[in-house]
Write a protein that holds these residues in place. Structure first.
Motif, short mmCIF file in Angstrom:
data_model
loop_
_atom_site.label_atom_id
_atom_site.label_comp_id
_atom_site.label_asym_id
_atom_site.label_seq_id
_atom_site.Cartn_x
_atom_site.Cartn_y
_atom_site.Cartn_z
N GLY A 95 0.81 -1.21 0.00
CA GLY A 95 0.00 0.00 0.00
C GLY A 95 0.84 1.26 0.00
O GLY A 95 2.04 1.22 0.25
N THR A 96 0.21 2.35 -0.29
CA THR A 96 0.86 3.66 -0.30
C THR A 96 0.47 4.44 0.94
O THR A 96 -0.70 4.61 1.22
CB THR A 96 0.45 4.45 -1.56
N HIS A 149 -4.40 3.41 2.47
CA HIS A 149 -4.88 2.07 2.14
C HIS A 149 -5.72 1.49 3.28
O HIS A 149 -5.61 0.32 3.61
CB HIS A 149 -3.68 1.17 1.84
N GLN A 150 -6.50 2.36 3.94
CA GLN A 150 -7.36 2.00 5.06
C GLN A 150 -6.58 1.43 6.25
O GLN A 150 -7.09 0.62 7.01
CB GLN A 150 -8.43 1.00 4.62
N ILE A 155 -3.42 0.66 13.06
CA ILE A 155 -4.64 -0.12 12.99
C ILE A 155 -4.60 -0.95 11.71
O ILE A 155 -4.27 -0.46 10.65
CB ILE A 155 -5.87 0.81 13.00
N ARG A 156 -4.95 -2.24 11.83
CA ARG A 156 -4.94 -3.17 10.70
C ARG A 156 -3.55 -3.38 10.12
O ARG A 156 -3.40 -3.74 8.96
CB ARG A 156 -5.88 -2.71 9.58
N THR A 157 -2.53 -3.18 10.91
CA THR A 157 -1.17 -3.45 10.47
C THR A 157 -0.69 -4.73 11.14
O THR A 157 -0.67 -4.81 12.37
CB THR A 157 -0.22 -2.29 10.81
N ALA A 158 -0.31 -5.71 10.35
CA ALA A 158 -0.04 -7.05 10.87
C ALA A 158 1.11 -7.07 11.87
O ALA A 158 1.14 -7.89 12.77
CB ALA A 158 0.27 -8.00 9.70
N ASP A 159 2.06 -6.16 11.71
CA ASP A 159 3.28 -6.22 12.52
C ASP A 159 3.18 -5.41 13.82
O ASP A 159 4.15 -5.23 14.51
CB ASP A 159 4.48 -5.71 11.72
#
Length: 202
Positions: free
Chosen positions: A43-44, A75-76, A153-157
């Motif tokens: 994503g950007t 990218h949400q 938020i919504r970031t896997a790491d």
């Protein structure tokens, strides 16, 4: 068949590459600081700044005088929320010397970063504060600077050791620059050389 699967995987990965800003957050944070927070996501991501609650262009960084926030998102997903603000003597004493905590903060543990820095870490955020004697900030009622670095938020790491280390590194980098040249602080603030991930509690 194998070539086809491999080609399809490459096409899927290449259509959503990771694009991070080269410089962010008043030019105090760079791409290498942000990369561990992104993990394997694509994503950007772009940068937004707020000062005293209003969006601005981020051209002026005056911690202790204004409450300032930098947000890296896209990218949400929110990759980073960096908040830098002045805090009065009573708030600094209760939150960082007495260890008063809001229930909404969740589990936290104090970090040992030396005598001048007061720091706490949770699974998705790091916050630290230090006394900063500056005449302009003092006129605004600020006795210390508080820095909060939250994961995305919504970031896997967000909960990984590398993500926690990245948040601590960003917090210390911004704190050091604030004490050295952004205010600057008239009192001496000593910073650790390189706290390692083992210092983090989660």
């Amino acid at each position: 068949m194998v070539v086809g699967v491999g080609g399809g995987t490459w096409w899927w990965a290449s259509r959503d590459p990771l694009k991070l800003p080269v410089s962010a957050c008043w030019s105090l944070v760079d791409r290498s600081d942000l990369l561990p927070l992104a993990g394997g996501s694509g994503g950007t991501f772009t940068v937004r700044h707020r000062s005293d609650g209003q969006y601005d262009d981020g051209s002026r960084f005056t911690p202790g005088v204004r409450n300032q926030t930098c947000i890296v998102d896209g990218h949400q997903r929110v990759l980073l929320v960096l908040d830098v603000r002045g805090t009065d003597e009573d708030t600094f004493h209760s939150k960082y010397e007495l260890g008063y905590r809001m229930p909404s903060w969740g589990p936290e543990q104090q970090l040992n970063l030396g005598p001048d820095l007061k720091a706490w870490a949770s699974v998705d955020a790091t916050r630290l504060a230090f006394r900063c004697d500056n005449l302009v900030a003092r006129d605004k009622g600020a006795a210390a600077v508080e820095i909060t670095v939250e994961g995305g938020i919504r970031t896997a790491d967000v909960k990984s050791a590398s993500g926690q280390q990245a948040r601590l590194d960003i917090a210390l980098k911004v704190a050091k620059k604030t004490a050295e040249w952004s205010l600057p602080c008239l009192n001496t603030v000593t910073f650790p050389d390189k706290p390692v991930a083992a210092a983090l509690p989660f």
